[in-house]
Design a protein around this motif. Structure first.
Motif, PDB file in Angstrom:
ATOM      1  N   VAL A  55      -5.541  -7.331  -1.987  1.00  0.00           N
ATOM      2  CA  VAL A  55      -6.829  -7.614  -1.338  1.00  0.00           C
ATOM      3  C   VAL A  55      -6.644  -8.541  -0.141  1.00  0.00           C
ATOM      4  CG1 VAL A  55      -9.069  -8.751  -1.637  1.00  0.00           C
ATOM      5  CG2 VAL A  55      -8.220  -7.197  -3.402  1.00  0.00           C
ATOM      6  N   VAL A  56      -5.734  -9.492  -0.239  1.00  0.00           N
ATOM      7  CA  VAL A  56      -5.542 -10.471   0.837  1.00  0.00           C
ATOM      8  C   VAL A  56      -4.584  -9.966   1.911  1.00  0.00           C
ATOM      9  CG1 VAL A  56      -6.053 -12.416  -0.668  1.00  0.00           C
ATOM     10  CG2 VAL A  56      -3.680 -11.643  -0.428  1.00  0.00           C
ATOM     11  N   ASN A  57      -4.036  -8.776   1.716  1.00  0.00           N
ATOM     12  CA  ASN A  57      -3.138  -8.180   2.711  1.00  0.00           C
ATOM     13  C   ASN A  57      -3.965  -7.259   3.607  1.00  0.00           C
ATOM     14  OD1 ASN A  57      -1.268  -6.560   4.111  1.00  0.00           O
ATOM     15  ND2 ASN A  57       0.244  -6.723   2.472  1.00  0.00           N
ATOM     16  N   ALA A  62      -8.984  -2.717   2.989  1.00  0.00           N
ATOM     17  CA  ALA A  62      -9.991  -1.650   3.057  1.00  0.00           C
ATOM     18  C   ALA A  62      -9.733  -0.581   1.999  1.00  0.00           C
ATOM     19  CB  ALA A  62      -9.994  -1.020   4.452  1.00  0.00           C
ATOM     20  N   ALA A  63      -8.467  -0.308   1.706  1.00  0.00           N
ATOM     21  CA  ALA A  63      -8.144   0.701   0.696  1.00  0.00           C
ATOM     22  C   ALA A  63      -8.589   0.250  -0.688  1.00  0.00           C
ATOM     23  CB  ALA A  63      -6.644   0.993   0.696  1.00  0.00           C
ATOM     24  N   ALA A  65     -11.035  -1.816  -1.332  1.00  0.00           N
ATOM     25  CA  ALA A  65     -12.496  -1.739  -1.334  1.00  0.00           C
ATOM     26  C   ALA A  65     -12.970  -0.303  -1.519  1.00  0.00           C
ATOM     27  CB  ALA A  65     -13.049  -2.317  -0.029  1.00  0.00           C
ATOM     28  N   PHE A  66     -12.283   0.642  -0.886  1.00  0.00           N
ATOM     29  CA  PHE A  66     -12.675   2.051  -0.999  1.00  0.00           C
ATOM     30  C   PHE A  66     -12.484   2.551  -2.429  1.00  0.00           C
ATOM     31  CE2 PHE A  66     -11.630   6.654  -0.539  1.00  0.00           C
ATOM     32  CZ  PHE A  66     -12.854   7.074  -0.065  1.00  0.00           C
ATOM     33  N   PHE A  67     -11.349   2.234  -3.031  1.00  0.00           N
ATOM     34  CA  PHE A  67     -11.111   2.631  -4.417  1.00  0.00           C
ATOM     35  C   PHE A  67     -12.079   1.919  -5.357  1.00  0.00           C
ATOM     36  CE2 PHE A  67      -7.342   4.663  -2.948  1.00  0.00           C
ATOM     37  CZ  PHE A  67      -6.979   5.560  -3.933  1.00  0.00           C
ATOM     38  N   GLN A  68     -12.312   0.643  -5.095  1.00  0.00           N
ATOM     39  CA  GLN A  68     -13.154  -0.168  -5.967  1.00  0.00           C
ATOM     40  C   GLN A  68     -14.590   0.328  -5.989  1.00  0.00           C
ATOM     41  OE1 GLN A  68     -13.281  -4.230  -4.680  1.00  0.00           O
ATOM     42  NE2 GLN A  68     -14.261  -4.981  -6.537  1.00  0.00           N
ATOM     43  N   HIS A  69     -15.118   0.703  -4.840  1.00  0.00           N
ATOM     44  CA  HIS A  69     -16.542   1.047  -4.743  1.00  0.00           C
ATOM     45  C   HIS A  69     -16.814   2.546  -4.651  1.00  0.00           C
ATOM     46  CE1 HIS A  69     -17.539  -3.166  -4.390  1.00  0.00           C
ATOM     47  NE2 HIS A  69     -16.692  -3.297  -3.390  1.00  0.00           N
ATOM     48  N   ASP A  70     -15.921   3.303  -4.005  1.00  0.00           N
ATOM     49  CA  ASP A  70     -16.227   4.703  -3.718  1.00  0.00           C
ATOM     50  C   ASP A  70     -15.572   5.701  -4.664  1.00  0.00           C
ATOM     51  OD1 ASP A  70     -17.758   4.970  -0.936  1.00  0.00           O
ATOM     52  OD2 ASP A  70     -16.373   3.296  -0.775  1.00  0.00           O
ATOM     53  N   LEU A  71     -14.466   5.337  -5.270  1.00  0.00           N
ATOM     54  CA  LEU A  71     -13.759   6.299  -6.113  1.00  0.00           C
ATOM     55  C   LEU A  71     -13.676   5.888  -7.573  1.00  0.00           C
ATOM     56  CD1 LEU A  71     -10.734   7.378  -3.870  1.00  0.00           C
ATOM     57  CD2 LEU A  71     -12.886   8.582  -4.236  1.00  0.00           C
ATOM     58  N   TYR A  72     -13.503   4.600  -7.823  1.00  0.00           N
ATOM     59  CA  TYR A  72     -13.147   4.150  -9.165  1.00  0.00           C
ATOM     60  C   TYR A  72     -14.187   3.221  -9.759  1.00  0.00           C
ATOM     61  CZ  TYR A  72      -9.361   3.334 -12.614  1.00  0.00           C
ATOM     62  OH  TYR A  72      -8.568   3.306 -13.736  1.00  0.00           O
ATOM     63  N   GLY A  73     -15.260   2.970  -9.016  1.00  0.00           N
ATOM     64  CA  GLY A  73     -16.262   2.021  -9.468  1.00  0.00           C
ATOM     65  C   GLY A  73     -17.479   2.697 -10.064  1.00  0.00           C
ATOM     66  N   GLY A  74     -18.502   1.885 -10.329  1.00  0.00           N
ATOM     67  CA  GLY A  74     -19.703   2.404 -10.980  1.00  0.00           C
ATOM     68  C   GLY A  74     -20.899   2.499 -10.052  1.00  0.00           C
ATOM     69  N   GLY A 198     -13.251   6.203   3.830  1.00  0.00           N
ATOM     70  CA  GLY A 198     -11.973   6.694   3.326  1.00  0.00           C
ATOM     71  C   GLY A 198     -10.940   6.827   4.431  1.00  0.00           C
ATOM     72  N   PHE A 199     -11.326   7.430   5.550  1.00  0.00           N
ATOM     73  CA  PHE A 199     -10.383   7.622   6.643  1.00  0.00           C
ATOM     74  C   PHE A 199      -9.950   6.283   7.238  1.00  0.00           C
ATOM     75  CE2 PHE A 199     -11.157  12.015   6.263  1.00  0.00           C
ATOM     76  CZ  PHE A 199     -10.231  12.694   7.042  1.00  0.00           C
ATOM     77  N   THR A 200     -10.907   5.372   7.411  1.00  0.00           N
ATOM     78  CA  THR A 200     -10.582   4.064   7.976  1.00  0.00           C
ATOM     79  C   THR A 200      -9.603   3.312   7.087  1.00  0.00           C
ATOM     80  OG1 THR A 200     -12.721   3.891   9.081  1.00  0.00           O
ATOM     81  CG2 THR A 200     -11.525   1.833   8.692  1.00  0.00           C
TER      82      THR A 200
END
Length: 243
Positions: A55-57, A62-63, A65-74, A198-200
């Motif tokens: 997260v700090v890298n 952004a990746a 955050a994308f996994f956390q909210h858009d693919l793997y989150g609720g 996702g692309f960003t």
């Protein structure tokens, strides 16, 4: 689950119908929707803690955050999925089948994650209240869905690897940028935002192999630890949540 023998648009429509049923079930039961949101936030915090070093890298922020909210989150994806269902006929004419297949796998991942969350909630002592890591792990084992959990991880890898390939294709990035204003005018902004995030995220990584290897390794380690009987495979996310 998507059928590999189906073509990409058929698989996409099937997964969208699956998600629609899940959305409708949540809307019909506010207590279930609230419990799913609570569990999703708990798991999202766990995910963020597990990948705190990434997260700090700036390369990976952004990746994650994308996994956390858009693919793997609720999160609630009902608007995005409604947008997507409306544009599938146009996608068939304008978007390569491989890209449609990736979107279908992303929706399948959302649907599977939602179904697994429902199954886990049904086994928690109080799904409408706080729970401990030990109670979460016991519910995880009681659900006995190891093959589905492994498939969930396989879908994460598949979607991530596909996005990594697509960001290296200038034509796809240019087409996405050209869609931005028409998508908003046509009312498809939720879908457009999802695709752009996702692309960003994957463009910033400049190569996602290491990131995907870490995700697969860490999530598999946690899964195997829970199945083997561990009740403390990760710190309790609730203190972070309450802070």
């Amino acid at each position: 689950m998507a059928n590999e023998r189906d073509d990409a648009p058929t698989s996409l429509m099937r997964e969208l119908a699956r998600m629609t049923r899940l959305h409708e079930g949540s809307r019909a039961d506010p207590s279930l929707a609230k419990a799913l949101q609570r569990l999703g936030e708990w798991q999202s915090r766990r995910l963020r803690n597990t990948y705190a070093d990434l997260v700090v890298n700036p390369r990976y922020t952004a990746a994650i955050a994308f996994f956390q909210h858009d693919l793997y989150g609720g999160a609630d994806f009902s608007r995005r999925d409604a947008d997507l269902a409306r544009v599938v006929p146009k996608m068939v004419r304008l978007v390569p089948e491989k890209v449609i297949s990736t979107v279908a796998h992303a929706i399948e991942l959302n649907a599977l994650s939602h179904e697994l969350d429902r199954s886990l909630l049904a086994r928690l002592p109080r799904p409408d209240a706080a729970f401990t890591v030990a109670e979460y792990c016991q519910a995880y084992r009681d659900a006995d869905e190891y093959p589905l959990r492994k498939h969930q991880l396989a879908l994460i890898r598949e979607v991530g690897a596909a996005l990594d390939r697509y960001v290296r294709t200038p034509m796809i990035g240019a087409a996405l940028a050209m869609m931005r204003q028409p998508a908003r005018l046509a009312g498809f902004s939720a879908l457009q935002d999802f695709l752009e995030r996702g692309f960003t995220a994957f463009r910033r990584m400049n190569g996602a192999a290491h990131f995907l290897d870490l995700v697969e390794m860490r999530e598999t380690h946690l899964l195997d630890a829970i199945v083997a009987g561990s009740d403390d495979p990760f710190p309790d996310p609730w203190p972070t949540l309450r802070a």
